[in-house]
Design an enzyme around this catalytic site. Structure first.
Site, mmCIF file in Angstrom:
data_model
loop_
_atom_site.group_PDB
_atom_site.id
_atom_site.type_symbol
_atom_site.label_atom_id
_atom_site.label_comp_id
_atom_site.label_asym_id
_atom_site.label_seq_id
_atom_site.Cartn_x
_atom_site.Cartn_y
_atom_site.Cartn_z
ATOM 1 N N LYS A 47 75.468 55.051 45.244
ATOM 2 C CA LYS A 47 76.358 54.889 46.779
ATOM 3 C C LYS A 47 77.301 53.800 46.465
ATOM 4 O O LYS A 47 77.101 52.921 45.774
ATOM 5 C CB LYS A 47 75.308 54.572 47.789
ATOM 6 C CG LYS A 47 75.940 55.042 48.932
ATOM 7 C CD LYS A 47 75.202 56.598 49.521
ATOM 8 C CE LYS A 47 75.932 56.796 50.957
ATOM 9 N NZ LYS A 47 75.230 58.082 51.165
ATOM 10 N N GLY A 98 72.737 61.015 68.605
ATOM 11 C CA GLY A 98 73.850 61.118 67.651
ATOM 12 C C GLY A 98 74.599 62.525 67.597
ATOM 13 O O GLY A 98 73.907 63.362 67.081
ATOM 14 N N GLY A 126 77.480 63.334 66.279
ATOM 15 C CA GLY A 126 78.982 63.265 65.407
ATOM 16 C C GLY A 126 78.821 64.317 64.452
ATOM 17 O O GLY A 126 78.375 65.539 65.025
ATOM 18 N N VAL A 156 77.425 65.678 61.808
ATOM 19 C CA VAL A 156 76.231 66.416 61.669
ATOM 20 C C VAL A 156 75.476 66.868 62.830
ATOM 21 O O VAL A 156 74.846 68.048 63.141
ATOM 22 C CB VAL A 156 75.254 65.705 60.630
ATOM 23 C CG1 VAL A 156 73.724 66.393 60.657
ATOM 24 C CG2 VAL A 156 75.647 65.312 59.535
HETATM 25 P P1 NAI Z 1 79.201 60.549 62.324
HETATM 26 O O1 NAI Z 1 79.842 59.054 62.309
HETATM 27 O O2 NAI Z 1 80.056 61.494 62.486
HETATM 28 O O3 NAI Z 1 78.269 60.613 63.736
HETATM 29 C C1 NAI Z 1 77.481 59.529 64.055
HETATM 30 C C2 NAI Z 1 77.295 59.769 65.700
HETATM 31 O O4 NAI Z 1 76.263 58.701 66.002
HETATM 32 C C3 NAI Z 1 78.615 59.460 66.358
HETATM 33 O O5 NAI Z 1 78.888 60.424 67.172
HETATM 34 C C4 NAI Z 1 78.369 57.905 67.045
HETATM 35 O O6 NAI Z 1 78.911 57.710 68.058
HETATM 36 C C5 NAI Z 1 76.564 58.212 67.084
HETATM 37 N N1 NAI Z 1 76.096 57.053 67.432
HETATM 38 C C6 NAI Z 1 76.324 55.772 66.973
HETATM 39 N N2 NAI Z 1 75.538 54.856 67.190
HETATM 40 C C7 NAI Z 1 74.729 55.289 68.159
HETATM 41 C C8 NAI Z 1 73.390 54.931 68.862
HETATM 42 N N3 NAI Z 1 72.945 53.695 68.772
HETATM 43 N N4 NAI Z 1 72.937 55.995 69.485
HETATM 44 C C9 NAI Z 1 73.341 57.137 69.789
HETATM 45 N N5 NAI Z 1 74.411 57.520 69.246
HETATM 46 C C10 NAI Z 1 75.153 56.723 68.266
HETATM 47 O O7 NAI Z 1 78.215 60.522 61.316
HETATM 48 P P2 NAI Z 1 77.489 61.896 60.379
HETATM 49 O O8 NAI Z 1 78.440 62.421 59.422
HETATM 50 O O9 NAI Z 1 77.282 63.050 61.456
HETATM 51 O O10 NAI Z 1 76.251 61.423 60.101
HETATM 52 C C11 NAI Z 1 75.190 61.111 60.703
HETATM 53 C C12 NAI Z 1 73.894 60.359 60.011
HETATM 54 O O11 NAI Z 1 73.556 61.288 59.108
HETATM 55 C C13 NAI Z 1 74.495 58.986 59.197
HETATM 56 O O12 NAI Z 1 73.395 58.258 59.087
HETATM 57 C C14 NAI Z 1 74.840 59.537 57.821
HETATM 58 O O13 NAI Z 1 74.380 58.729 56.961
HETATM 59 C C15 NAI Z 1 73.622 60.914 57.639
HETATM 60 N N6 NAI Z 1 73.899 61.924 56.612
HETATM 61 C C16 NAI Z 1 75.249 62.353 56.892
HETATM 62 C C17 NAI Z 1 75.347 63.565 56.001
HETATM 63 C C18 NAI Z 1 76.952 64.268 56.164
HETATM 64 O O14 NAI Z 1 77.031 65.429 55.388
HETATM 65 N N7 NAI Z 1 78.006 64.006 57.047
HETATM 66 C C19 NAI Z 1 74.854 63.847 54.774
HETATM 67 C C20 NAI Z 1 73.366 63.220 54.624
HETATM 68 C C21 NAI Z 1 73.289 61.962 55.784
#
Ligand code: NAI
Length: 348
Positions: free
Chosen positions: A78, A178, A180, A182
């Site tokens: 990573k 969250g 986001g 995913v």
């Molecule tokens: P992202 O950044 O698009 O979404 C994260 C969301 O969580 C955002 O909408 C943000 O506003 C929200 N958030 C932040 N702090 C928060 C809190 N305290 N309470 C509630 N919501 C909060 O990230 P993504 O890509 O959706 O990834 C989400 C998680 O999944 C991360 O931990 C990432 O490492 C993990 N992940 C993502 C993958 C991918 O394909 N994108 C693959 C494997 C793991």
């Protein structure tokens, strides 16, 4: 520096900086036993350099376990880039990052993670071929998050059947932390399957959209982990399952995308003691790496990738069997031992 407590040491860690662009990056190669270390690049504001290093080491190890359980011919690694405090030229920063990746000569392959985009990976590609998560010829590939969400969805479905003994997701209450990249796709899949959603996000606009589109119930970010639901899906941050939050969890099944959800392995023990089935993050969130790995090997084809991602549900079933057969094993500990037994080069 040589290994965190209870964790084997990483094979190689590169700290690289570039004065001209302000780049400060850590590339952690945990294991290349199965092949080159494959894992995304996180772009984040860290409290200090030590926090960035700890994050890189933990995430790299998680990738070793994830890639092994997903039967991918890749090891785990990573990268993190420490977000510069002031103004910076994003393209220049990722150009320099590409040079750092190239300096490892293929021991590490990068892709998107939190804070990085397909556009960033295109910039990285100018200096190294060891990058994925970029649509090839406008065809398959790119953003891995829909595939990650699909893997989490089929895991929830399997857990609901096997642990909650419910035939389908219809009427099952799911708390989603969250919304986001995913989390939003996951909300769509769950809604289509008839689940009732409870959601929280720091971004009020996303919450409002989920209320409107999915009839989701909104709760505060401090209430989501203790929501009165059947399933909890953490899709935001790491270490959310810790000594403070575990006693408050009311869901009986936890499966979500966020990496490193358990603050410590003891938090997994505490969940197990409370009858909560925790499906390890690196087992259920492998959909994205399966997608970018296929893309990288030029085996990208939508249907085949979806079939491979759907197989995560079979591994969830196998994990539950292994836990049942073990003496007092928790899902987190059993999955860990299972993944570590696979940290060897796969037979071709
Ligand atoms: P992202 O950044 O698009 O979404 C994260 C969301 O969580 C955002 O909408 C943000 O506003 C929200 N958030 C932040 N702090 C928060 C809190 N305290 N309470 C509630 N919501 C909060 O990230 P993504 O890509 O959706 O990834 C989400 C998680 O999944 C991360 O931990 C990432 O490492 C993990 N992940 C993502 C993958 C991918 O394909 N994108 C693959 C494997 C793991």
């Amino acid at each position: 520096l040589f290994g965190l407590p209870d964790q084997p040491a990483h094979e190689r860690v590169l700290l690289a900086s570039d004065e001209a662009t302000g780049l400060k990056t850590i590339l952690a190669v945990h294991s290349t036993a199965r092949g080159p270390a494959f894992g995304g690049c996180r772009f984040w504001t860290y409290g200090d350099d030590q926090a960035a290093l700890t994050d890189a080491l933990r995430l790299a190890q998680g990738m070793s376990l994830k890639n092994a359980l997903a039967d991918l011919p890749f090891g785990g690694g990573k990268a993190v880039i420490l977000k510069p405090a002031g103004d910076f030229d994003r393209a220049a920063l990722f150009t320099a990052f590409g040079r750092a990746v190239q300096s490892l000569n293929g021991a590490y392959i990068t892709a998107e993670d939190v804070g990085t985009t397909t556009a960033d990976m295109r910039v990285v590609q100018q200096n190294t071929p060891f990058v994925s998560g970029i649509p090839r010829d406008g065809a398959f590939g790119g953003d891995p998050s829909p595939k990650t969400a699909w893997g989490v969805f089929v895991s929830i479905e399997a857990g609901v059947k096997l642990h909650l003994k419910r035939e389908s997701l219809a009427g099952v209450r799911v708390a989603l932390q969250g919304l986001g990249a995913v989390g939003w796709h996951l909300a769509e899949f769950l809604h289509m399957a008839g689940a009732k959603l409870v959601v929280a996000d720091v971004d009020a606009a996303k919450v409002a959209r989920a209320q409107e589109k999915f009839g989701a119930v909104a709760v505060g970010i401090h209430e989501i982990l203790s929501a009165d639901v059947d399933v909890l899906a953490p899709c935001a941050l790491g270490a959310v399952l810790n000594a403070q939050t575990v006693p408050q969890v009311r869901a009986r099944l936890i499966a979500g995308a966020a990496n490193n959800q358990l603050a410590t392995v003891q938090d997994g023990d505490a969940l197990h003691a409370r009858g909560v089935m925790y499906l390890p993050d690196y087992l259920v969130n492998a959909g994205g790496i399966i997608s970018v790995a296929r893309e990288y090997r030029n085996e990208g084809e939508e249907t085949a990738v979806m079939v491979e991602v759907t197989k995560i549900a079979e591994r969830v079933a196998e994990l539950l069997e292994r836990v049942a057969l073990s003496t007092g094993g928790t899902p987190a500990r059993v999955a860990d031992a299972w993944a570590r037994s696979k940290l060897v080069r796969p037979a071709v």
